[in-house]
Scaffold this motif. Structure first.
Motif, PDB file in Angstrom:
ATOM      1  N   VAL A 402      55.835  70.684  44.057  1.00 54.37           N
ATOM      2  CA  VAL A 402      54.741  70.212  43.199  1.00 54.37           C
ATOM      3  C   VAL A 402      55.322  69.916  41.816  1.00 54.37           C
ATOM      4  CG1 VAL A 402      52.510  70.753  42.165  1.00 54.37           C
ATOM      5  CG2 VAL A 402      53.073  71.600  44.467  1.00 54.37           C
ATOM      6  N   ALA A 403      55.236  68.647  41.412  1.00 60.23           N
ATOM      7  CA  ALA A 403      55.770  68.244  40.113  1.00 60.23           C
ATOM      8  C   ALA A 403      54.789  68.592  39.001  1.00 60.23           C
ATOM      9  CB  ALA A 403      56.063  66.748  40.114  1.00 60.23           C
ATOM     10  N   ASP A 404      55.317  68.943  37.838  1.00 57.15           N
ATOM     11  CA  ASP A 404      54.489  69.227  36.660  1.00 57.15           C
ATOM     12  C   ASP A 404      55.328  68.898  35.430  1.00 57.15           C
ATOM     13  OD1 ASP A 404      52.432  69.988  35.057  1.00 57.15           O
ATOM     14  OD2 ASP A 404      52.401  72.084  35.650  1.00 57.15           O
ATOM     15  N   VAL A 405      54.684  68.392  34.372  1.00 59.28           N
ATOM     16  CA  VAL A 405      55.444  67.968  33.201  1.00 59.28           C
ATOM     17  C   VAL A 405      54.594  68.105  31.942  1.00 59.28           C
ATOM     18  CG1 VAL A 405      54.780  65.539  33.503  1.00 59.28           C
ATOM     19  CG2 VAL A 405      56.830  66.102  32.201  1.00 59.28           C
ATOM     20  N   THR A 406      55.234  68.489  30.855  1.00 56.91           N
ATOM     21  CA  THR A 406      54.648  68.466  29.525  1.00 56.91           C
ATOM     22  C   THR A 406      55.618  67.755  28.597  1.00 56.91           C
ATOM     23  OG1 THR A 406      55.624  70.599  28.931  1.00 56.91           O
ATOM     24  CG2 THR A 406      53.405  70.624  29.895  1.00 56.91           C
ATOM     25  N   THR A 419      60.710  65.514  23.879  1.00 58.04           N
ATOM     26  CA  THR A 419      61.251  66.413  24.898  1.00 58.04           C
ATOM     27  C   THR A 419      60.254  66.542  26.053  1.00 58.04           C
ATOM     28  OG1 THR A 419      62.528  67.659  23.287  1.00 58.04           O
ATOM     29  CG2 THR A 419      62.088  68.731  25.396  1.00 58.04           C
ATOM     30  N   PHE A 420      60.716  66.184  27.252  1.00 58.65           N
ATOM     31  CA  PHE A 420      59.909  66.317  28.467  1.00 58.65           C
ATOM     32  C   PHE A 420      60.387  67.555  29.218  1.00 58.65           C
ATOM     33  CE2 PHE A 420      59.629  61.932  27.273  1.00 58.65           C
ATOM     34  CZ  PHE A 420      58.330  61.562  27.587  1.00 58.65           C
ATOM     35  N   ASP A 421      59.452  68.373  29.654  1.00 59.85           N
ATOM     36  CA  ASP A 421      59.772  69.670  30.250  1.00 59.85           C
ATOM     37  C   ASP A 421      59.110  69.771  31.629  1.00 59.85           C
ATOM     38  OD1 ASP A 421      60.234  72.295  30.926  1.00 59.85           O
ATOM     39  OD2 ASP A 421      59.506  73.127  29.044  1.00 59.85           O
ATOM     40  N   ALA A 422      59.936  69.970  32.675  1.00 55.54           N
ATOM     41  CA  ALA A 422      59.431  70.110  34.046  1.00 55.54           C
ATOM     42  C   ALA A 422      59.613  71.522  34.576  1.00 55.54           C
ATOM     43  CB  ALA A 422      60.139  69.113  34.963  1.00 55.54           C
ATOM     44  N   SER A 423      59.745  72.487  33.678  1.00 58.52           N
ATOM     45  CA  SER A 423      60.004  73.860  34.125  1.00 58.52           C
ATOM     46  C   SER A 423      58.833  74.444  34.911  1.00 58.52           C
ATOM     47  CB  SER A 423      60.323  74.752  32.927  1.00 58.52           C
ATOM     48  OG  SER A 423      59.250  74.764  31.998  1.00 58.52           O
ATOM     49  N   ALA A 424      57.649  73.857  34.777  1.00 55.86           N
ATOM     50  CA  ALA A 424      56.497  74.360  35.532  1.00 55.86           C
ATOM     51  C   ALA A 424      56.426  73.794  36.952  1.00 55.86           C
ATOM     52  CB  ALA A 424      55.202  74.033  34.788  1.00 55.86           C
ATOM     53  N   GLY A 449      67.562  66.339  35.376  1.00 54.63           N
ATOM     54  CA  GLY A 449      67.537  67.696  34.850  1.00 54.63           C
ATOM     55  C   GLY A 449      66.121  68.180  34.620  1.00 54.63           C
ATOM     56  N   GLU A 450      65.994  69.493  34.463  1.00 59.37           N
ATOM     57  CA  GLU A 450      64.673  70.101  34.292  1.00 59.37           C
ATOM     58  C   GLU A 450      64.000  69.646  33.008  1.00 59.37           C
ATOM     59  OE1 GLU A 450      63.898  74.491  33.334  1.00 59.37           O
ATOM     60  OE2 GLU A 450      63.678  74.403  35.530  1.00 59.37           O
ATOM     61  N   THR A 451      64.791  69.372  31.972  1.00 57.57           N
ATOM     62  CA  THR A 451      64.267  68.811  30.733  1.00 57.57           C
ATOM     63  C   THR A 451      65.008  67.532  30.411  1.00 57.57           C
ATOM     64  OG1 THR A 451      65.788  70.078  29.343  1.00 57.57           O
ATOM     65  CG2 THR A 451      63.650  71.092  29.842  1.00 57.57           C
ATOM     66  N   ALA A 452      64.343  66.652  29.679  1.00 56.12           N
ATOM     67  CA  ALA A 452      64.957  65.395  29.266  1.00 56.12           C
ATOM     68  C   ALA A 452      64.435  65.043  27.887  1.00 56.12           C
ATOM     69  CB  ALA A 452      64.646  64.283  30.263  1.00 56.12           C
ATOM     70  N   THR A 453      65.312  64.544  27.015  1.00 61.30           N
ATOM     71  CA  THR A 453      64.928  64.099  25.678  1.00 61.30           C
ATOM     72  C   THR A 453      65.059  62.588  25.620  1.00 61.30           C
ATOM     73  OG1 THR A 453      65.651  66.187  24.695  1.00 61.30           O
ATOM     74  CG2 THR A 453      65.371  64.312  23.222  1.00 61.30           C
ATOM     75  N   LEU A 454      63.948  61.919  25.308  1.00 59.65           N
ATOM     76  CA  LEU A 454      63.894  60.463  25.313  1.00 59.65           C
ATOM     77  C   LEU A 454      63.332  59.961  23.998  1.00 59.65           C
ATOM     78  CD1 LEU A 454      62.296  60.108  28.872  1.00 59.65           C
ATOM     79  CD2 LEU A 454      64.731  59.955  28.327  1.00 59.65           C
ATOM     80  N   THR A 455      63.630  58.710  23.656  1.00 64.48           N
ATOM     81  CA  THR A 455      63.049  58.063  22.482  1.00 64.48           C
ATOM     82  C   THR A 455      62.457  56.731  22.898  1.00 64.48           C
ATOM     83  OG1 THR A 455      65.180  57.063  21.915  1.00 64.48           O
ATOM     84  CG2 THR A 455      64.633  59.159  20.859  1.00 64.48           C
ATOM     85  N   PHE A 456      61.484  56.266  22.106  1.00 68.94           N
ATOM     86  CA  PHE A 456      60.793  55.013  22.399  1.00 68.94           C
ATOM     87  C   PHE A 456      60.816  54.139  21.154  1.00 68.94           C
ATOM     88  CE2 PHE A 456      59.094  58.429  24.949  1.00 68.94           C
ATOM     89  CZ  PHE A 456      59.075  57.899  26.221  1.00 68.94           C
ATOM     90  N   SER A 457      61.124  52.859  21.347  1.00 71.24           N
ATOM     91  CA  SER A 457      61.248  51.937  20.210  1.00 71.24           C
ATOM     92  C   SER A 457      59.975  51.156  19.943  1.00 71.24           C
ATOM     93  CB  SER A 457      62.399  50.954  20.467  1.00 71.24           C
ATOM     94  OG  SER A 457      62.167  50.201  21.657  1.00 71.24           O
ATOM     95  N   ALA A 465      57.683  58.704  34.787  1.00 74.24           N
ATOM     96  CA  ALA A 465      57.499  59.294  36.122  1.00 74.24           C
ATOM     97  C   ALA A 465      58.554  60.367  36.357  1.00 74.24           C
ATOM     98  CB  ALA A 465      57.595  58.215  37.197  1.00 74.24           C
ATOM     99  N   LEU A 466      58.118  61.523  36.820  1.00 67.15           N
ATOM    100  CA  LEU A 466      59.018  62.613  37.205  1.00 67.15           C
ATOM    101  C   LEU A 466      58.951  62.793  38.716  1.00 67.15           C
ATOM    102  CD1 LEU A 466      60.736  65.223  36.841  1.00 67.15           C
ATOM    103  CD2 LEU A 466      58.560  66.430  36.512  1.00 67.15           C
ATOM    104  N   THR A 467      60.116  62.770  39.362  1.00 78.65           N
ATOM    105  CA  THR A 467      60.199  63.035  40.799  1.00 78.65           C
ATOM    106  C   THR A 467      61.034  64.289  41.015  1.00 78.65           C
ATOM    107  OG1 THR A 467      60.016  60.683  41.370  1.00 78.65           O
ATOM    108  CG2 THR A 467      60.941  62.153  43.043  1.00 78.65           C
ATOM    109  N   VAL A 468      60.461  65.269  41.716  1.00 77.59           N
ATOM    110  CA  VAL A 468      61.181  66.492  42.046  1.00 77.59           C
ATOM    111  C   VAL A 468      61.429  66.514  43.548  1.00 77.59           C
ATOM    112  CG1 VAL A 468      60.310  67.788  40.081  1.00 77.59           C
ATOM    113  CG2 VAL A 468      59.021  67.796  42.209  1.00 77.59           C
ATOM    114  N   GLU A 469      62.552  67.123  43.945  1.00 79.53           N
ATOM    115  CA  GLU A 469      62.952  67.199  45.354  1.00 79.53           C
ATOM    116  C   GLU A 469      63.408  68.621  45.644  1.00 79.53           C
ATOM    117  OE1 GLU A 469      65.496  67.012  48.859  1.00 79.53           O
ATOM    118  OE2 GLU A 469      66.317  67.159  46.846  1.00 79.53           O
TER     119      GLU A 469
END
Length: 676
Positions: A402-406, A419-424, A449-457, A465-469
């Motif tokens: 079950v994917a979850d993200v904040t 910072t995107f966090d999928a630890s849940a 990775g469980e977390t990812a840091t992204l920027t938007f221009s 979209a987060l896909t977990v396996e």
């Protein structure tokens, strides 16, 4: 005999070449690509390169870890022809014989290549080694052993085996392929196809088996019984009398085989060095379904049901109640934890506990029953079971993750790291193995990775979209929208003070109305009037009086409608309280007018009932209030006093006024004296 009936059935089959749409459909309508699983790390190294896994035919894979609690079908491939030869697995490819020899992608079941030889009836169980897949292509009474390049399915060599071969899986060991034909047992170089040796059993063979090979001996079951052959030249070492025997299995100093002996179906233990029978166990009237499987001092054999025996004594340990009760149950295989068996008559795959034969799970096949016993392959966590027309890949029954993200901040600005966090994210029956982040939901993995840091221009809504396996092929995808805005310019605070030179206990007005925000509006004003870091007042305009003289620092903090904050400060000098005899006029702009005069008891002020006294005239103030001013004296002394009253501040006028009065008294006295 059953095998004669099966031969008649097969010789009547038509092995016509089919299109991809014919060879690839699944029973449940899925494409072979619809696997829903991926090969986990290290799993590709787990192979099943020959019948019963190893050269000794033990059926025990030390590298596999099969399904424990149930299975689901990952993919299936239709092999056709009603010929369910045992499959083998080498690295990432599955090889299986049907009405052709097929190489299939282990993960998806997609066909990589197909080898055929005209309208030959079927291909037997293959074996792979040295980059060559070896397999017997058989028809009514003419059989050929082929060596096929594993990479592309092209023929490398072929060798004629002669007459009828009903079931001839082969085994490749250390560069040599061993096969029992209708008239001879052969040892052939796997790379070149050249004969190393051939041994004739001396009489026709109805049923053939897969040789079991040790470091110096080849054990083969043929029409003469169980035979031990020298591996170097095929010379016979000994023969043990048992008929209709199937593939033997070797473990240490004993060889085991099932067959017909003394009017009964039996399984026997024979000394591997001398050929002396050590024990016999009666199976009854049911035909032996395949080669014995060996695990930790126990032997497992199929004879209507799976049965377990002690390898040292032949004592029966248990008979599983879970079996077809007929001739369709083939040889079980094991990973050391469970036994896996296929019943092609009743159309199911079952997992049994080797301790007591209890059923752990059962999976129903949708193939029409063939009744021909077959042995599955076990590689990694997958059971490969060949039904009468279809090869099935069965993987552990798996609840998807079950994917979850904040993400933080919740409303970022352009160029600001998010910072995107999928630890849940979680997996109900395991753990999450991988995380993939796709910015824009365009199918491209932008981060892992469980977390990812992204920027938007760009300032707009962005989809991530987060896909977990979970490591067993099950996935879950969640999409979240991120609202990106332009950066917020902070407000500009401004402070006005009135009066600008306040005195002790005098009310001071602090005004922030000239504060501004370049891209919005000021939402709040907070004043620190005492310099202690706390908020003493709020609002655009506030008032305050200081109780003691000195320099005071006043801070104003303004917050705009987007939350931006800025602070400004101003120093205010507070003067000591003046004498009660001093009157200071304050202008409407908060600044002192600097106008003052000394008041006397006999001089009425403006607005009194007596009107303007002699020597004064009323002058309206800026606010409309008349302020009394003194008429200048006629004498030079009076002029001087008036000038001084204009030049000096109220503080000096008290002193100067006293002096002037004294001077006037003296001058008046002098004039009186002179007048006498």
């Amino acid at each position: 005999m059953l095998r004669r009936e099966l031969l008649a059935l097969l010789t009547g089959a038509v092995a016509a070449r089919r299109t991809d749409s014919d060879v690839s459909p699944s029973v449940d309508g899925r494409s072979p690509v619809d696997s829903g699983r991926a090969v986990a790390d290290g799993e590709a190294a787990s192979s099943w390169p020959r019948f019963k896994f190893d050269a000794s035919n033990t059926g025990f894979s030390t590298s596999a870890s099969g399904p424990r609690d149930g299975v689901t079908e990952s993919w299936q491939y239709r092999t056709g022809g009603g010929w369910n030869a045992p499959p083998v697995v080498d690295d990432d490819t599955v090889y299986v014989g049907g009405d052709g020899l097929y190489a299939l992608d282990r993960e998806t079941g997609v066909r990589r290549w197909e080898f055929r030889n005209g309208e030959k009836l079927a291909f037997s169980g293959p074996s792979v080694g040295e980059g060559v897949v070896c397999c017997v292509n058989l028809d009514d009474y003419h059989n050929v052993l082929y060596g096929v390049n594993a990479a592309d399915g092209t023929e490398r060599w072929s060798h004629e085996l002669g007459g009828q071969v009903l079931d001839s899986p082969v085994t490749v060991v250390d560069g040599t392929v061993y096969v029992t034909g209708p008239d001879e047992t052969h040892a052939i170089d796997v790379s070149s196809g050249e004969h190393e040796w051939a041994v004739s059993p001396g009489m026709g063979v109805e049923d053939n088996s897969v040789p079991a090979v040790t470091s110096d001996t080849v054990y083969v079951s043929d029409s003469r019984g169980l035979r031990a052959l020298d591996r170097s030249d095929g010379s016979e070492r000994w023969t043990y009398d048992i008929s209709d025997s199937l593939s033997p299995a070797v473990d240490g100093d004993r060889v085991y085989v099932g067959g017909y002996q003394g009017g009964q179906w039996r399984v026997v233990g024979v000394d591997a060095e001398t050929g002396t029978g050590e024990w016999q166990a009666t199976l009854g009237e049911t035909d032996v379904g395949g080669s014995p499987t060996l695990l930790d001092g126990r032997l497992f054999v199929s004879a209507g049901n799976v049965r377990a025996f002690d390898t040292d004594s032949g004592e029966e340990l248990w008979t599983s109640p879970h079996g077809g009760g007929g001739i369709g149950l083939g040889s079980p295989v094991t990973d050391g934890e469970l036994l896996y068996a296929v019943d092609t008559a009743s159309n199911y795959v079952a997992a049994l506990d080797p301790e007591d034969g209890s059923l752990q799970w059962r999976f129903e096949l949708e193939d029409p029953g063939s009744g021909k016993p077959e042995t599955p392959a076990l590689a990694g966590d997958t059971v490969f079971a060949h039904g009468s027309h279809t090869l099935h890949a069965l993987v552990p029954d798996n609840d998807p993750p079950v994917a979850d993200v904040t993400h933080e901040p919740s409303e970022p600005t352009t160029g600001e790291p998010v910072t995107f966090d999928a630890s849940a994210a979680r997996d109900p029956d395991g753990s999450v193995a991988s995380y993939e982040w796709d910015v824009g939901d365009d199918g491209t993995v932008d981060a892992t990775g469980e977390t990812a840091t992204l920027t938007f221009s760009e300032a707009r809504a962005h989809t991530v979209a987060l896909t977990v396996e979970d490591g067993r092929g099950a996935t879950d995808t969640i999409r979240t929208s991120v609202s990106v805005v332009e950066p917020n310019d902070p407000p500009s605070p401004a402070i006005s003070v009135g009066p600008s030179d306040p005195r002790v206990d005098q009310e001071i007005t602090f005004d922030a109305s000239r504060s501004s925000d370049p891209d919005g509006s000021v939402a709040s004003y907070e004043w620190d009037l005492t310099g202690d870091g706390t908020v003493d007042a709020t609002g655009e305009t506030v008032t305050h009086a200081f109780e003691s003289p000195g320099s005071r620092r006043v801070e104003l903090t303004v917050t705009d409608d987007d939350g931006a904050v800025r602070t400004a400060s101003r120093s205010v000098s507070v003067s000591a309280r003046t004498s009660a005899a001093t009157d200071t006029a304050v202008g409407s702009d908060g600044e002192s007018t600097g106008t003052a005069r000394a008041a006397s008891a006999d001089t009425p002020t403006a607005g009194s009932g007596g009107g303007s006294p002699a020597g004064t005239e009323g002058a309206p103030s800026a606010g409309g209030t008349t302020v009394a001013t003194a008429s200048p004296p006629k004498s030079a002394t009076g002029v001087l006093a008036a000038v001084l009253a204009q030049l000096f501040s109220a503080e000096l006028l008290v002193v100067v006024g006293v002096a002037v009065v004294a001077v006037l008294i003296v001058l008046t006295w002098e004039r009186q004296v002179e007048g006498r």
